[in-house]
Write an enzyme that holds these catalytic residues in place. Structure first.
Site, PDB file in Angstrom:
ATOM      1  N   ASN A 196      29.545  45.015  37.646  1.00 20.67           N
ATOM      2  CA  ASN A 196      30.815  45.297  38.321  1.00 20.67           C
ATOM      3  C   ASN A 196      31.628  46.269  37.485  1.00 20.67           C
ATOM      4  O   ASN A 196      31.495  46.326  36.254  1.00 20.67           O
ATOM      5  CB  ASN A 196      31.604  43.991  38.493  1.00 20.67           C
ATOM      6  CG  ASN A 196      32.963  44.225  39.139  1.00 20.67           C
ATOM      7  OD1 ASN A 196      33.050  44.783  40.222  1.00 20.67           O
ATOM      8  ND2 ASN A 196      34.019  43.822  38.452  1.00 20.67           N
ATOM      9  N   HIS A 244      35.548  47.174  36.595  1.00 23.11           N
ATOM     10  CA  HIS A 244      36.865  46.535  36.688  1.00 23.11           C
ATOM     11  C   HIS A 244      37.902  47.447  36.039  1.00 23.11           C
ATOM     12  O   HIS A 244      37.711  47.877  34.886  1.00 23.11           O
ATOM     13  CB  HIS A 244      36.837  45.171  35.994  1.00 23.11           C
ATOM     14  CG  HIS A 244      38.158  44.472  36.018  1.00 23.11           C
ATOM     15  ND1 HIS A 244      38.635  43.829  37.140  1.00 23.11           N
ATOM     16  CD2 HIS A 244      39.119  44.344  35.066  1.00 23.11           C
ATOM     17  CE1 HIS A 244      39.830  43.323  36.869  1.00 23.11           C
ATOM     18  NE2 HIS A 244      40.153  43.630  35.621  1.00 23.11           N
ATOM     19  N   SER A 248      36.370  48.828  32.558  1.00 24.55           N
ATOM     20  CA  SER A 248      35.243  48.104  31.958  1.00 24.55           C
ATOM     21  C   SER A 248      34.113  47.945  32.973  1.00 24.55           C
ATOM     22  O   SER A 248      34.378  47.637  34.143  1.00 24.55           O
ATOM     23  CB  SER A 248      35.686  46.700  31.506  1.00 24.55           C
ATOM     24  OG  SER A 248      36.816  46.755  30.662  1.00 24.55           O
ATOM     25  N   ASP A 260      35.413  38.310  36.328  1.00 26.08           N
ATOM     26  CA  ASP A 260      35.659  39.395  35.364  1.00 26.08           C
ATOM     27  C   ASP A 260      35.492  38.919  33.928  1.00 26.08           C
ATOM     28  O   ASP A 260      36.069  39.495  32.999  1.00 26.08           O
ATOM     29  CB  ASP A 260      37.070  39.980  35.579  1.00 26.08           C
ATOM     30  CG  ASP A 260      37.249  40.485  36.996  1.00 26.08           C
ATOM     31  OD1 ASP A 260      38.363  40.382  37.520  1.00 26.08           O
ATOM     32  OD2 ASP A 260      36.255  40.943  37.582  1.00 26.08           O
TER      33      ASP A 260
HETATM   34  N1  LIG Z   1      32.033  35.387  40.609  1.00 22.83           N
HETATM   35  C1  LIG Z   1      32.463  36.648  40.465  1.00 22.83           C
HETATM   36  N2  LIG Z   1      32.753  37.373  41.562  1.00 22.83           N
HETATM   37  C2  LIG Z   1      33.194  38.656  41.406  1.00 22.83           C
HETATM   38  C3  LIG Z   1      33.373  39.216  40.130  1.00 22.83           C
HETATM   39  C4  LIG Z   1      33.034  38.427  38.996  1.00 22.83           C
HETATM   40  O1  LIG Z   1      33.137  38.886  37.829  1.00 22.83           O
HETATM   41  N3  LIG Z   1      32.583  37.158  39.192  1.00 22.83           N
HETATM   42  N4  LIG Z   1      33.936  40.507  39.997  1.00 22.83           N
HETATM   43  C5  LIG Z   1      34.710  40.893  41.195  1.00 22.83           C
HETATM   44  C6  LIG Z   1      35.379  42.218  41.249  1.00 22.83           C
HETATM   45  N5  LIG Z   1      36.828  42.012  41.118  1.00 22.83           N
HETATM   46  C7  LIG Z   1      37.411  42.661  40.064  1.00 22.83           C
HETATM   47  O2  LIG Z   1      36.763  43.463  39.362  1.00 22.83           O
HETATM   48  C8  LIG Z   1      37.589  41.198  42.010  1.00 22.83           C
HETATM   49  C9  LIG Z   1      37.356  41.254  43.377  1.00 22.83           C
HETATM   50  C10 LIG Z   1      38.108  40.442  44.247  1.00 22.83           C
HETATM   51  C11 LIG Z   1      39.078  39.585  43.760  1.00 22.83           C
HETATM   52  C12 LIG Z   1      39.834  38.701  44.709  1.00 22.83           C
HETATM   53  O3  LIG Z   1      40.809  38.056  44.336  1.00 22.83           O
HETATM   54  N6  LIG Z   1      39.373  38.657  45.973  1.00 22.83           N
HETATM   55  C13 LIG Z   1      39.952  37.773  47.004  1.00 22.83           C
HETATM   56  C14 LIG Z   1      40.212  38.575  48.249  1.00 22.83           C
HETATM   57  C15 LIG Z   1      41.094  39.765  47.913  1.00 22.83           C
HETATM   58  C16 LIG Z   1      41.171  40.734  49.092  1.00 22.83           C
HETATM   59  O4  LIG Z   1      40.511  40.478  50.124  1.00 22.83           O
HETATM   60  O5  LIG Z   1      41.885  41.753  48.921  1.00 22.83           O
HETATM   61  C17 LIG Z   1      38.968  36.657  47.360  1.00 22.83           C
HETATM   62  O6  LIG Z   1      37.734  36.899  47.284  1.00 22.83           O
HETATM   63  O7  LIG Z   1      39.470  35.599  47.741  1.00 22.83           O
HETATM   64  C18 LIG Z   1      39.320  39.527  42.395  1.00 22.83           C
HETATM   65  C19 LIG Z   1      38.590  40.342  41.511  1.00 22.83           C
HETATM   66  C20 LIG Z   1      33.816  40.775  42.409  1.00 22.83           C
HETATM   67  N7  LIG Z   1      33.474  39.392  42.529  1.00 22.83           N
HETATM   68  N1  LIG Z   2      38.763  43.979  40.947  1.00 19.71           N
HETATM   69  C1  LIG Z   2      37.865  44.986  41.428  1.00 19.71           C
HETATM   70  C2  LIG Z   2      38.585  46.301  41.513  1.00 19.71           C
HETATM   71  O1  LIG Z   2      39.806  46.367  41.591  1.00 19.71           O
HETATM   72  N2  LIG Z   2      37.787  47.382  41.487  1.00 19.71           N
HETATM   73  C3  LIG Z   2      38.346  48.698  41.615  1.00 19.71           C
HETATM   74  O2  LIG Z   2      38.324  49.082  42.985  1.00 19.71           O
HETATM   75  C4  LIG Z   2      38.293  50.513  43.022  1.00 19.71           C
HETATM   76  C5  LIG Z   2      37.267  50.917  44.049  1.00 19.71           C
HETATM   77  O3  LIG Z   2      37.404  52.298  44.258  1.00 19.71           O
HETATM   78  P1  LIG Z   2      36.252  53.056  45.090  1.00 19.71           P
HETATM   79  O4  LIG Z   2      36.048  52.274  46.366  1.00 19.71           O
HETATM   80  O5  LIG Z   2      36.835  54.430  45.316  1.00 19.71           O
HETATM   81  O6  LIG Z   2      35.021  53.070  44.219  1.00 19.71           O
HETATM   82  C6  LIG Z   2      37.912  50.998  41.619  1.00 19.71           C
HETATM   83  O7  LIG Z   2      39.019  51.594  40.984  1.00 19.71           O
HETATM   84  C7  LIG Z   2      37.503  49.729  40.898  1.00 19.71           C
HETATM   85  O8  LIG Z   2      37.827  49.743  39.507  1.00 19.71           O
END
Ligand SMILES: Nc1nc2c(c(=O)[nH]1)N[C@@H](CN(C=O)c1ccc(C(=O)N[C@@H](CCC(=O)O)C(=O)O)cc1)CN2
Ligand SMILES: NCC(=O)N[C@@H]1O[C@H](COP(=O)([O-])[O-])[C@@H](O)[C@H]1O
Length: 213
Positions: free
Chosen positions: A107, A109, A136, A145
């Site tokens: 992923n 982040h 990251s 994360d």
């Molecule tokens: N188990 C894991 N799942 C995910 C990870 C991880 O490390 N472990 N990374 C995320 C990516 N991410 C940040 O980088 C991230 C994505 C989504 C959310 C979140 O709160 N999602 C909500 C819905 C939000 C929305 O629909 O806008 C949810 O799923 O309830 C936080 C962090 C990908 N998954």
């Molecule tokens: N927590 C996950 C998160 O916030 N990820 C972020 O979503 C964007 C996706 O952009 P993209 O669709 O243009 O690649 C990126 O900036 C990535 O770091």
């Protein structure tokens, strides 16, 4: 090596990986682009590149997180990916799904983990008056994360920055380090025991810069 990319939105990170594959810089194949959001522009990018796409809508699906992930796994199984790349995939994945793909799911982040796990990272960095921020790439584990960091890039924060300007500066680095990590994984089969490699970049002018490839 077959790569599946999961997106929820614009897909600029997907595009940088597509471009690197097309240019022969990543010796792999993107076998699938899947989105949980109908109409995500990342799907358009994939179709323009002739890549198979799937939509597994999460909004109003009526499925629990676990039930959704079971369906997600069924779709992925059709393509048998060797690597799953989360590229702005905005769903927290269930424990069972993560355990099934742990070690071959990464992923990107938008923060210098372990700072600012979760959402709204740029806003939080600005509110805290941080002078630096970044991005990251990490292995995906059950802890949101919290997985082992593979590569980071640092950018400066300037007093006049707002969320849009900062996000743009961070994304410039995203588009450099994510293809690099995918290339490393495809070529060297990174394992979760690999330590983090930190691109300790000096604070450079607001225009940003490309980290060393
Ligand atoms: N188990 C894991 N799942 C995910 C990870 C991880 O490390 N472990 N990374 C995320 C990516 N991410 C940040 O980088 C991230 C994505 C989504 C959310 C979140 O709160 N999602 C909500 C819905 C939000 C929305 O629909 O806008 C949810 O799923 O309830 C936080 C962090 C990908 N998954
Ligand atoms: N927590 C996950 C998160 O916030 N990820 C972020 O979503 C964007 C996706 O952009 P993209 O669709 O243009 O690649 C990126 O900036 C990535 O770091």
């Amino acid at each position: 090596m077959k790569i599946a990319v999961l997106v929820s939105g614009n897909g600029s990170n997907l595009q940088s990986i597509i471009d690197h594959v097309t240019q022969g810089k990543i010796p792999g194949e993107i076998c699938l682009v899947l989105s949980n959001v109908v109409g995500a522009y990342g799907l358009e990018r994939a179709q323009q590149a002739g890549i198979a796409t799937e939509i597994l809508a999460s909004k109003d699906s009526g499925l629990s997180r676990e039930e959704y992930d079971i369906e997600l796994d069924k779709v992925l199984a059709k393509y048998e990916p060797d690597l799953i790349v989360l590229a702005g995939f905005m769903r927290i994945l269930s424990y069972a799904f993560v355990k099934q793909y742990e070690g071959k799911m990464i992923n990107i982040h938008p923060s210098l983990l372990p700072k600012y796990k979760g959402l709204h990272t740029h806003q939080r960095a600005l509110e805290n008056k941080d002078t630096e921020h970044g991005v990251s790439v990490h292995f995906v584990t059950a802890e949101l994360d919290g997985g082992p960091v593979i590569l980071q890039a640092k950018v400066p924060i300037f007093a006049e920055d707002d969320e849009t300007i900062l996000a743009e500066r961070v994304q410039q680095q995203e588009h450099v380090i994510y293809p690099l990590v995918v290339k490393w994984f495809v070529e060297k089969r990174l394992t979760m025991s690999d330590g983090a490699a930190f691109l300790d970049n000096a604070l450079l002018p607001a225009k940003g810069y490309a980290a060393e490839e």
